[in-house]
Design a protein around this motif. Structure first.
Motif, PDB file in Angstrom:
ATOM      1  N   UNK A  19      -0.958  -9.168  -0.944  1.00 16.50           N
ATOM      2  CA  UNK A  19      -1.074  -7.920  -1.688  1.00 16.50           C
ATOM      3  C   UNK A  19      -0.154  -6.861  -1.083  1.00 16.50           C
ATOM      4  N   UNK A  20       0.269  -5.890  -1.883  1.00 13.20           N
ATOM      5  CA  UNK A  20       1.098  -4.805  -1.331  1.00 13.20           C
ATOM      6  C   UNK A  20       0.442  -4.082  -0.172  1.00 13.20           C
ATOM      7  N   UNK A  21      -0.858  -3.907  -0.210  1.00 12.08           N
ATOM      8  CA  UNK A  21      -1.548  -3.204   0.873  1.00 12.08           C
ATOM      9  C   UNK A  21      -1.483  -4.005   2.171  1.00 12.08           C
ATOM     10  N   UNK A  22      -1.723  -5.313   2.073  1.00 11.50           N
ATOM     11  CA  UNK A  22      -1.632  -6.161   3.260  1.00 11.50           C
ATOM     12  C   UNK A  22      -0.187  -6.222   3.762  1.00 11.50           C
ATOM     13  N   UNK A  23       0.744  -6.230   2.828  1.00 13.47           N
ATOM     14  CA  UNK A  23       2.156  -6.263   3.204  1.00 13.47           C
ATOM     15  C   UNK A  23       2.544  -5.006   3.965  1.00 13.47           C
ATOM     16  N   UNK A  24       2.022  -3.863   3.523  1.00  9.46           N
ATOM     17  CA  UNK A  24       2.320  -2.613   4.204  1.00  9.46           C
ATOM     18  C   UNK A  24       1.831  -2.642   5.643  1.00  9.46           C
ATOM     19  N   UNK A  25       0.629  -3.174   5.862  1.00 12.16           N
ATOM     20  CA  UNK A  25       0.079  -3.247   7.221  1.00 12.16           C
ATOM     21  C   UNK A  25       0.906  -4.183   8.094  1.00 12.16           C
ATOM     22  N   UNK A  26       1.296  -5.314   7.530  1.00 18.06           N
ATOM     23  CA  UNK A  26       2.085  -6.280   8.308  1.00 18.06           C
ATOM     24  C   UNK A  26       3.490  -5.747   8.602  1.00 18.06           C
ATOM     25  N   UNK A  27       4.060  -5.049   7.625  1.00 19.95           N
ATOM     26  CA  UNK A  27       5.385  -4.473   7.846  1.00 19.95           C
ATOM     27  C   UNK A  27       5.339  -3.429   8.956  1.00 19.95           C
ATOM     28  N   UNK A  28       4.294  -2.619   8.972  1.00 15.74           N
ATOM     29  CA  UNK A  28       4.164  -1.596  10.011  1.00 15.74           C
ATOM     30  C   UNK A  28       4.066  -2.245  11.382  1.00 15.74           C
ATOM     31  N   UNK A  29       3.300  -3.339  11.468  1.00 11.75           N
ATOM     32  CA  UNK A  29       3.162  -4.035  12.749  1.00 11.75           C
ATOM     33  C   UNK A  29       4.480  -4.685  13.161  1.00 11.75           C
TER      34      UNK A  29
END
Length: 252
Positions: A19-29
């Motif tokens: 999901x875009x939300x999970x992708x955002x968290x992973x990208x930040x990490x």
């Protein structure tokens, strides 16, 4: 070129498995330690592959096996190709304990782990070595060139004491887009090859020779004074540096 983790995240979003939300968290990490990672004794430059097209290369001399293994593990964790130069058996033992797929190249004293293949070069990089004693430096150059995406052609033991050996392989010299010439003693071979080819020649003086070679200084000065046009010179025994420059030329 990008960090492999970033591409995997983007591909997962496109495929609908993330999901875009999970992708955002992973990208930040993933982006948090992308520029560099501080290990205390080293700051691993994960961003170098983005700036220069190839990951940070580890100069093993002067580092402990544990330090080399620690740096290597962090580089490989990002999926980046690992190259450790001037390594030894103890360093490889430490690295292979953390990275079982690591390779030991005994002649150039290099440790390698192969990540995603880089963009290929446009032609052949020829590595010509004057003598068998020059092979550690020549193989460091050849291995580095290959890891950077180039086709490396090895032409060894063609020094000026037997010039017919070089002339027998003249077609290989003519076919090369860049030529790395490795020589010790008086360092004459780059001038000879520089006079035979229109391709750029990168000369590598080695520390091979008797007393008056002064650990490669005689070869270095001879190469710097070459009368052949198009000959550039790197530091003594610096096969890696010659290959890095040859690769940049071959990717233009």
């Amino acid at each position: 070129m990008t960090d492999p983790r970033l591409k995997a995240i983007i591909d997962a979003v496109v495929a609908g498995t993330l999901t875009p939300a999970d992708a955002e968290a992973r990208l930040a990490a993933a982006m948090r330690d992308l520029p560099f990672e501080d290990l205390g004794y080293a700051r691993v430059d994960h961003h170098r592959v983005v700036r220069q097209g190839f990951p940070e290369v580890v100069f093993g001399q002067g580092k402990t096996p544990e330090q080399i293994a620690g740096i290597a593990e962090r580089i490989v964790a990002r999926g980046h190709t690992l190259l450790v130069t001037r390594a030894n058996d103890a360093a490889f033992a430490a690295v292979s304990a953390a990275i079982p797929a690591a390779e030991w190249h005994a002649v150039p004293r290099c440790i390698v782990w192969r990540g995603a293949p880089p963009d290929p070069g446009h032609g052949t990089v020829l590595i010509a070595a004057a003598g068998t004693s020059d092979l550690p430096v020549a193989e460091e150059a050849a291995l580095t060139a290959e890891l950077m995406g180039n086709h490396a052609d090895r032409l060894f033991d063609v020094g000026v004491a037997g010039l017919h050996r070089l002339l027998h392989a003249r077609d290989r010299v003519d076919a090369a887009r860049v030529v790395i010439v490795v020589a010790g003693m008086e360092g004459a071979l780059p001038s000879v090859i520089g006079g035979l080819t229109a391709s750029p020649v990168i000369a590598v003086p080695t520390s091979v020779g008797y007393g008056a070679s002064f650990g490669g200084l005689s070869a270095l000065l001879g190469m710097l004074n070459s009368c052949a046009a198009g000959v550039a010179v790197v530091n003594i025994d610096n096969g890696f540096g010659a290959a890095a420059m040859a690769s940049k030329i071959n990717h233009l």
